[in-house]
Design a protein around this motif. Structure first.
Motif, PDB file in Angstrom:
ATOM      1  N   PHE A  80       0.891  -1.002  -0.168  1.00  0.00           N
ATOM      2  CA  PHE A  80       0.003  -0.504  -0.044  1.00  0.00           C
ATOM      3  C   PHE A  80       0.505   1.147  -0.563  1.00  0.00           C
ATOM      4  N   MET A  81       0.643   2.117  -1.046  1.00  0.00           N
ATOM      5  CA  MET A  81       1.771   2.825  -1.146  1.00  0.00           C
ATOM      6  C   MET A  81       0.758   4.663  -0.797  1.00  0.00           C
ATOM      7  N   THR A  82       0.633   4.687   0.146  1.00  0.00           N
ATOM      8  CA  THR A  82       0.721   6.393   0.449  1.00  0.00           C
ATOM      9  C   THR A  82       0.311   7.488  -0.470  1.00  0.00           C
ATOM     10  N   HIS A  83       1.514   7.355  -0.911  1.00  0.00           N
ATOM     11  CA  HIS A  83       2.177   8.221  -2.142  1.00  0.00           C
ATOM     12  C   HIS A  83       2.776   7.650  -3.278  1.00  0.00           C
ATOM     13  N   LEU A  84       3.765   8.302  -4.414  1.00  0.00           N
ATOM     14  CA  LEU A  84       4.093   8.160  -5.378  1.00  0.00           C
ATOM     15  C   LEU A  84       5.214   9.208  -5.354  1.00  0.00           C
ATOM     16  N   HIS A  85       5.960   9.418  -4.405  1.00  0.00           N
ATOM     17  CA  HIS A  85       7.274  10.181  -4.440  1.00  0.00           C
ATOM     18  C   HIS A  85       8.112   9.185  -4.016  1.00  0.00           C
ATOM     19  N   PHE A  86       9.131   9.563  -4.930  1.00  0.00           N
ATOM     20  CA  PHE A  86      10.225   7.720  -4.386  1.00  0.00           C
ATOM     21  C   PHE A  86      10.574   7.339  -3.047  1.00  0.00           C
TER      22      PHE A  86
ATOM     23  N   LYS B 277      19.660  -6.322 -14.898  1.00  0.00           N
ATOM     24  CA  LYS B 277      19.532  -4.806 -15.616  1.00  0.00           C
ATOM     25  C   LYS B 277      19.270  -4.311 -16.086  1.00  0.00           C
ATOM     26  N   THR B 278      18.729  -5.026 -17.029  1.00  0.00           N
ATOM     27  CA  THR B 278      17.805  -4.902 -18.154  1.00  0.00           C
ATOM     28  C   THR B 278      16.538  -3.866 -18.466  1.00  0.00           C
ATOM     29  N   GLY B 279      15.905  -4.116 -17.298  1.00  0.00           N
ATOM     30  CA  GLY B 279      14.279  -3.234 -17.411  1.00  0.00           C
ATOM     31  C   GLY B 279      14.165  -3.574 -15.787  1.00  0.00           C
ATOM     32  N   TYR B 280      12.793  -3.794 -15.090  1.00  0.00           N
ATOM     33  CA  TYR B 280      12.905  -2.904 -14.445  1.00  0.00           C
ATOM     34  C   TYR B 280      11.408  -4.327 -14.141  1.00  0.00           C
ATOM     35  N   GLU B 281      11.845  -4.885 -12.691  1.00  0.00           N
ATOM     36  CA  GLU B 281      10.507  -5.719 -12.038  1.00  0.00           C
ATOM     37  C   GLU B 281       9.874  -5.719 -10.232  1.00  0.00           C
ATOM     38  N   PRO B 282       8.633  -5.955 -10.240  1.00  0.00           N
ATOM     39  CA  PRO B 282       8.156  -5.929  -8.618  1.00  0.00           C
ATOM     40  C   PRO B 282       9.374  -6.869  -7.875  1.00  0.00           C
ATOM     41  N   ALA B 283       9.344  -5.824  -6.531  1.00  0.00           N
ATOM     42  CA  ALA B 283      10.340  -5.587  -6.335  1.00  0.00           C
ATOM     43  C   ALA B 283       9.563  -6.981  -4.774  1.00  0.00           C
ATOM     44  N   PHE B 284       8.101  -6.864  -4.843  1.00  0.00           N
ATOM     45  CA  PHE B 284       8.012  -7.923  -3.721  1.00  0.00           C
ATOM     46  C   PHE B 284       6.180  -8.852  -4.979  1.00  0.00           C
ATOM     47  N   LYS B 285       7.055  -9.547  -5.258  1.00  0.00           N
ATOM     48  CA  LYS B 285       6.827 -10.824  -6.697  1.00  0.00           C
ATOM     49  C   LYS B 285       5.170 -11.464  -6.370  1.00  0.00           C
ATOM     50  N   ASN B 286       4.882 -11.676  -5.357  1.00  0.00           N
ATOM     51  CA  ASN B 286       3.707 -11.550  -5.018  1.00  0.00           C
ATOM     52  C   ASN B 286       1.926 -11.071  -4.662  1.00  0.00           C
ATOM     53  N   ALA B 287       3.421  -9.786  -4.686  1.00  0.00           N
ATOM     54  CA  ALA B 287       2.326  -8.966  -4.184  1.00  0.00           C
ATOM     55  C   ALA B 287       1.611  -8.091  -5.048  1.00  0.00           C
ATOM     56  N   ASN B 288      -0.454  -7.399  -4.442  1.00  0.00           N
ATOM     57  CA  ASN B 288      -0.581  -6.168  -5.420  1.00  0.00           C
ATOM     58  C   ASN B 288      -0.128  -5.186  -5.277  1.00  0.00           C
TER      59      ASN B 288
ATOM     60  N   PRO C 123       5.858   0.328 -13.889  1.00  0.00           N
ATOM     61  CA  PRO C 123       6.788  -1.290 -13.772  1.00  0.00           C
ATOM     62  C   PRO C 123       5.484  -1.775 -13.016  1.00  0.00           C
ATOM     63  N   MET C 124       4.848  -1.423 -11.736  1.00  0.00           N
ATOM     64  CA  MET C 124       3.490  -1.572 -10.987  1.00  0.00           C
ATOM     65  C   MET C 124       2.114  -2.451 -12.006  1.00  0.00           C
ATOM     66  N   GLN C 125       2.431  -0.994 -12.788  1.00  0.00           N
ATOM     67  CA  GLN C 125       1.108  -1.038 -13.524  1.00  0.00           C
ATOM     68  C   GLN C 125       1.424  -1.843 -15.157  1.00  0.00           C
ATOM     69  N   GLU C 126       2.622  -2.148 -15.091  1.00  0.00           N
ATOM     70  CA  GLU C 126       2.927  -3.079 -16.445  1.00  0.00           C
ATOM     71  C   GLU C 126       2.953  -4.539 -15.769  1.00  0.00           C
ATOM     72  N   SER C 127       3.019  -4.908 -14.581  1.00  0.00           N
ATOM     73  CA  SER C 127       3.241  -6.383 -13.792  1.00  0.00           C
ATOM     74  C   SER C 127       1.644  -6.782 -13.556  1.00  0.00           C
ATOM     75  N   GLY C 128       0.502  -6.283 -14.155  1.00  0.00           N
ATOM     76  CA  GLY C 128      -0.638  -6.167 -13.673  1.00  0.00           C
ATOM     77  C   GLY C 128      -0.924  -6.372 -12.233  1.00  0.00           C
ATOM     78  N   HIS C 129      -0.381  -6.496 -11.520  1.00  0.00           N
ATOM     79  CA  HIS C 129      -0.973  -6.304 -10.089  1.00  0.00           C
ATOM     80  C   HIS C 129      -1.074  -4.651  -9.222  1.00  0.00           C
ATOM     81  N   LEU C 130      -1.190  -3.779  -9.842  1.00  0.00           N
ATOM     82  CA  LEU C 130      -1.882  -2.050  -9.821  1.00  0.00           C
ATOM     83  C   LEU C 130      -3.084  -2.138  -9.604  1.00  0.00           C
ATOM     84  N   LYS C 131      -3.091  -1.806  -8.623  1.00  0.00           N
ATOM     85  CA  LYS C 131      -5.232  -2.104  -8.118  1.00  0.00           C
ATOM     86  C   LYS C 131      -5.098   0.074  -6.953  1.00  0.00           C
ATOM     87  N   PHE C 132      -6.759  -0.330  -7.150  1.00  0.00           N
ATOM     88  CA  PHE C 132      -6.816   1.349  -7.400  1.00  0.00           C
ATOM     89  C   PHE C 132      -8.064   0.821  -5.858  1.00  0.00           C
ATOM     90  N   ILE C 133      -7.534   1.776  -4.911  1.00  0.00           N
ATOM     91  CA  ILE C 133      -8.825   2.219  -3.599  1.00  0.00           C
ATOM     92  C   ILE C 133      -9.474   3.770  -4.288  1.00  0.00           C
TER      93      ILE C 133
END
Length: 286
Positions: free
Chosen positions: A99-105, A118-129, A158-168
């Protein structure tokens, strides 16, 4: 339910930027600076173990940016998400929700990592939404010029590209919303559009993850507003509303960015809402 503090790393920020128009002679009493005017800052995340869910609130800066980038923030200490998770017997692959309070780095950078070569990015929590809200997502992916340097596309897209992005879902006509994750969310717009402040019922207490609505205990006086806030006059109103609620109902305020105070309570005084008591996470969570 169990709660665990997850220390993702410490850094430093310019004290003047952290306190906006407030003179140094005032803010240095609570947040002393070094010779470069830098003050200690934490990136203290919160892990919620609730039934089958393991929810991590915010993820700090992460480690994928360049040495030049990190050089601006004077990293100190040896805290990390992995060390903190391991301390409590968990691994990042156990996390079910981020859960991200906001998206500042400094709040979401740890959500995304380099891939193996190191050719691209991936979720650091592979089983998480990954949880945000639609209005803030739009704000972050179409950034204004003031916040563009804080919304880094490699942290976000990359969160959206992973298919694991959800919205409150946002509340209609109010600032408080019950989330799908089981806790209430207070929406605040002064720092950035639709920042989310989780309010967690834990035993007989309400634990509020304050994010950037209240960065440190030194920011308790209403006019003490960060120079980073996009709508500082709105922050004044939102802080006043929330801190009055906190004093009325004895909320426990979990401070993400205060390197020296983990949890506080507040009280009403003749000068407004002020510090009441300070606690360690161990005091409250054990």
């Amino acid at each position: 339910m169990n709660l665990y503090p997850i220390e993702s790393g410490n850094f430093k920020l310019d004290g003047g930027a952290m306190f906006g128009v407030v003179p140094k002679s005032l803010w240095q009493r609570s947040n002393p600076s070094d010779n470069n005017n830098m003050i200690d800052i934490a990136a203290r995340c919160l892990l919620i173990e609730d039934g089958n869910r393991l929810i991590l609130i915010d993820t700090g800066m992460g480690n994928k940016q360049s040495n030049k980038f990190f050089g601006y923030y004077y990293l100190w200490g040896d805290n990390s998400i992995d060390k903190s998770l391991d301390k409590y017997g968990f691994h990042r692959n156990d996390i079910t929700d981020v859960f991200m309070t906001h998206l500042h780095f400094d709040h979401c950078g740890g959500s995304i990592q380099w891939n193996k070569d190191k050719t691209g990015y991936e979720p650091a929590f592979k089983n998480a939404n990954f949880w945000s809200n639609a209005d803030h997502w739009k704000w972050a992916t179409e950034p204004n010029r003031r916040e563009k340097a804080s919304f880094l596309k490699e942290n976000i897209l990359p969160m959206q590209e992973s298919g694991h992005l959800k919205f409150i879902n946002l509340p209609e006509g109010d600032t408080l919303k019950k989330s799908a994750l089981g806790f209430d969310v207070f929406f605040a717009n002064g720092h950035t559009d639709k920042q989310m402040v989780p309010m967690i019922r834990y035993k007989d207490k309400t634990i509020c993850f304050m994010a950037d609505l209240l960065p440190t205990a030194g920011h308790l006086p209403i006019p003490f507003v960060m120079g980073y806030d996009t709508r500082p006059l709105l922050t004044l109103d939102e802080k006043e509303k929330f801190l009055n609620l906190a004093a009325d109902h004895n909320f426990y305020l979990f401070l993400e960015h205060d390197a020296h105070n983990q949890i506080i309570t507040v009280k009403h005084t003749e000068k407004g809402v002020r510090l009441h008591e300070t606690f360690t996470c161990e005091d409250i969570f054990n």
